[in-house]
Design a protein around this motif. Structure first.
Motif, short mmCIF file in Angstrom:
data_model
loop_
_atom_site.label_atom_id
_atom_site.label_comp_id
_atom_site.label_asym_id
_atom_site.label_seq_id
_atom_site.Cartn_x
_atom_site.Cartn_y
_atom_site.Cartn_z
N GLY A 1 159.56 30.03 51.27
CA GLY A 1 158.17 29.75 50.86
C GLY A 1 158.04 29.62 49.59
O GLY A 1 158.37 30.58 48.74
N GLY A 2 156.74 29.16 49.15
CA GLY A 2 156.34 29.14 47.74
C GLY A 2 155.27 28.18 47.55
O GLY A 2 154.72 27.60 48.33
N LEU A 3 155.35 27.58 46.26
CA LEU A 3 154.43 26.86 45.87
C LEU A 3 155.37 25.18 45.49
O LEU A 3 156.37 25.19 45.25
CB LEU A 3 153.90 27.12 44.52
CG LEU A 3 153.35 28.46 44.52
CD1 LEU A 3 152.61 28.79 42.90
CD2 LEU A 3 151.85 28.26 45.27
N ALA A 4 154.35 24.26 45.59
CA ALA A 4 154.91 22.83 45.63
C ALA A 4 153.72 22.13 44.96
O ALA A 4 152.74 22.19 45.11
CB ALA A 4 155.22 22.29 47.11
N PHE A 5 154.36 21.31 44.12
CA PHE A 5 153.59 20.16 43.31
C PHE A 5 154.15 18.82 43.77
O PHE A 5 155.24 18.46 43.84
CB PHE A 5 153.37 20.19 41.91
CG PHE A 5 152.75 19.24 41.35
CD1 PHE A 5 151.71 18.88 41.23
CD2 PHE A 5 153.41 17.93 40.89
CE1 PHE A 5 150.91 17.73 40.59
CE2 PHE A 5 153.17 16.93 40.16
CZ PHE A 5 151.67 16.60 39.98
N SER A 6 153.29 17.71 44.30
CA SER A 6 153.59 16.34 44.72
C SER A 6 152.64 15.43 44.18
O SER A 6 151.52 15.68 44.07
CB SER A 6 153.56 16.37 46.21
OG SER A 6 152.53 16.74 46.92
N ALA A 7 153.31 14.29 43.96
CA ALA A 7 152.39 13.36 43.29
C ALA A 7 153.11 11.78 43.63
O ALA A 7 154.33 11.84 43.69
CB ALA A 7 152.36 13.27 41.82
N THR A 8 152.18 10.90 44.01
CA THR A 8 152.83 9.42 44.44
C THR A 8 151.99 8.54 43.72
O THR A 8 150.59 8.61 43.37
CB THR A 8 152.33 9.26 46.10
OG1 THR A 8 151.07 9.46 46.31
CG2 THR A 8 153.36 10.31 46.66
N TYR A 9 152.48 7.50 43.25
CA TYR A 9 151.84 6.32 42.77
C TYR A 9 152.40 5.15 43.46
O TYR A 9 153.74 4.76 43.23
CB TYR A 9 152.18 6.30 41.39
CG TYR A 9 151.61 4.91 40.71
CD1 TYR A 9 150.08 4.93 40.56
CD2 TYR A 9 152.26 3.88 40.30
CE1 TYR A 9 149.54 3.79 39.95
CE2 TYR A 9 151.91 2.86 39.51
CZ TYR A 9 150.33 2.68 39.69
OH TYR A 9 149.73 1.49 39.05
N LYS A 10 151.59 4.49 44.27
CA LYS A 10 152.10 3.43 45.10
C LYS A 10 153.30 3.93 45.97
O LYS A 10 153.02 4.79 46.79
CB LYS A 10 152.44 2.23 44.53
CG LYS A 10 150.93 1.59 43.65
CD LYS A 10 151.47 0.21 42.83
CE LYS A 10 150.10 -0.19 42.19
NZ LYS A 10 150.36 -1.37 41.45
N ASP A 11 154.44 3.41 45.90
CA ASP A 11 155.48 3.87 46.49
C ASP A 11 156.40 4.92 45.90
O ASP A 11 157.65 5.38 46.77
CB ASP A 11 156.46 2.62 47.09
CG ASP A 11 155.68 1.88 48.29
OD1 ASP A 11 154.63 2.37 48.88
OD2 ASP A 11 155.82 0.42 48.01
N THR A 12 156.22 5.19 44.92
CA THR A 12 157.03 6.23 44.18
C THR A 12 156.53 7.61 44.22
O THR A 12 155.34 7.82 43.94
CB THR A 12 157.04 5.75 42.64
OG1 THR A 12 157.60 4.45 42.39
CG2 THR A 12 157.95 6.74 41.65
#
Length: 249
Positions: free
Chosen positions: A110-121
């Motif tokens: 368990g922990g921290l997550a950063f996620s980002a999407t631009y269109k399909d990427t």
């Protein structure tokens, strides 16, 4: 505390009511090869869930909750707390080559997550720690992927780079002094290293709601794990075949 819980669930309900949410559920066999000498491939039934309402999410077997982020038409980003299973490890009875070794157990991270999407990427970065004190340390995982279509098929290939700490690699691939005294192996204390993986999801629609989902993945374990006297394979191969059902609520 009751007020905080009430506000928390109110926020969840309001978030869910903003728009219809897509939920995907399924079930199928999951396999994972083992890099240890003469240890059989893991084969187990696995539930499959994909869901993201901007507050909570589930991505196959990993779950999380956002605490900061933004979502627009073409992009989104978010920080979250997250948890996932870690299916590594072995029993000393799994192979004659492991006789005399202590068992190594799977765990929950368990922990921290950063996620980002631009269109399909998309990109995702996670810093996770061992919640059950098996390897009692941490890993850092980065994944970058995209989406492609070919006819009715949808492909979601990605590249994964994971740094596994000294304690992680030592727990799953090391030989302690005590183990060395009762096995043919010398004491081996590996350092940390990088696991490099590639994977893809492949989705094929059967009806408006049902689809077939395949996951295929290959990971090259760290060099210090490859050099372990317990291993005879540089790669871990894993995958899933599932029938999934998608609906809105």
């Amino acid at each position: 505390m009751r007020v905080l819980l009430a506000l928390f669930f109110l926020f969840f309900q309001l978030s869910a009511q903003e728009a219809k949410q897509k939920v995907t559920i399924g079930l199928g066999p999951y396999f994972q090869t083992q890099p240890y000498k003469d240890v059989s491939t893991i084969l187990v039934p696995s539930p499959v869930i994909f869901f993201d309402n901007g507050l909570f999410y589930v991505r196959w077997s990993r779950a999380g909750m956002y605490f900061l982020g933004d979502k627009q038409e073409d992009y989104m980003w978010g920080f979250s707390i997250t948890a996932q299973p870690r299916p590594n490890g072995y029993n000393s009875s799994d192979s004659s080559y492991l006789k005399g070794m202590d068992d190594r157990y799977n765990t929950i991270e368990g922990g921290l997550a950063f996620s980002a999407t631009y269109k399909d990427t998309y990109i995702e970065i996670m810093a996770l720690t061992d919640l059950l004190d098996r390897y009692d340390s941490w890993i850092v995982r980065t994944e970058i992927g995209d989406k492609y279509t070919l006819g009715k098929f949808s492909f979601y290939p990605s590249i994964i780079l994971m740094y596994e700490s000294d304690k992680f690699v030592d727990y799953y691939y090391g030989v302690t002094q005590e183990e060395a005294s009762r096995t043919p192996y010398n004491y081996y204390k590996p350092s940390g290293g990088f696991d490099i993986g590639i994977q893809t999801y492949i989705r094929y629609p059967i009806t408006d709601n049902f689809a077939a989902l395949v996951n295929i993945r290959a990971d090259r374990i760290p060099e210090t794990a490859i050099d372990s006297p317990l291993t005879n394979d540089s790669y871990i191969y894993s995958g899933l075949l599932s029938l999934i059902y998608t609906f809105e609520y």
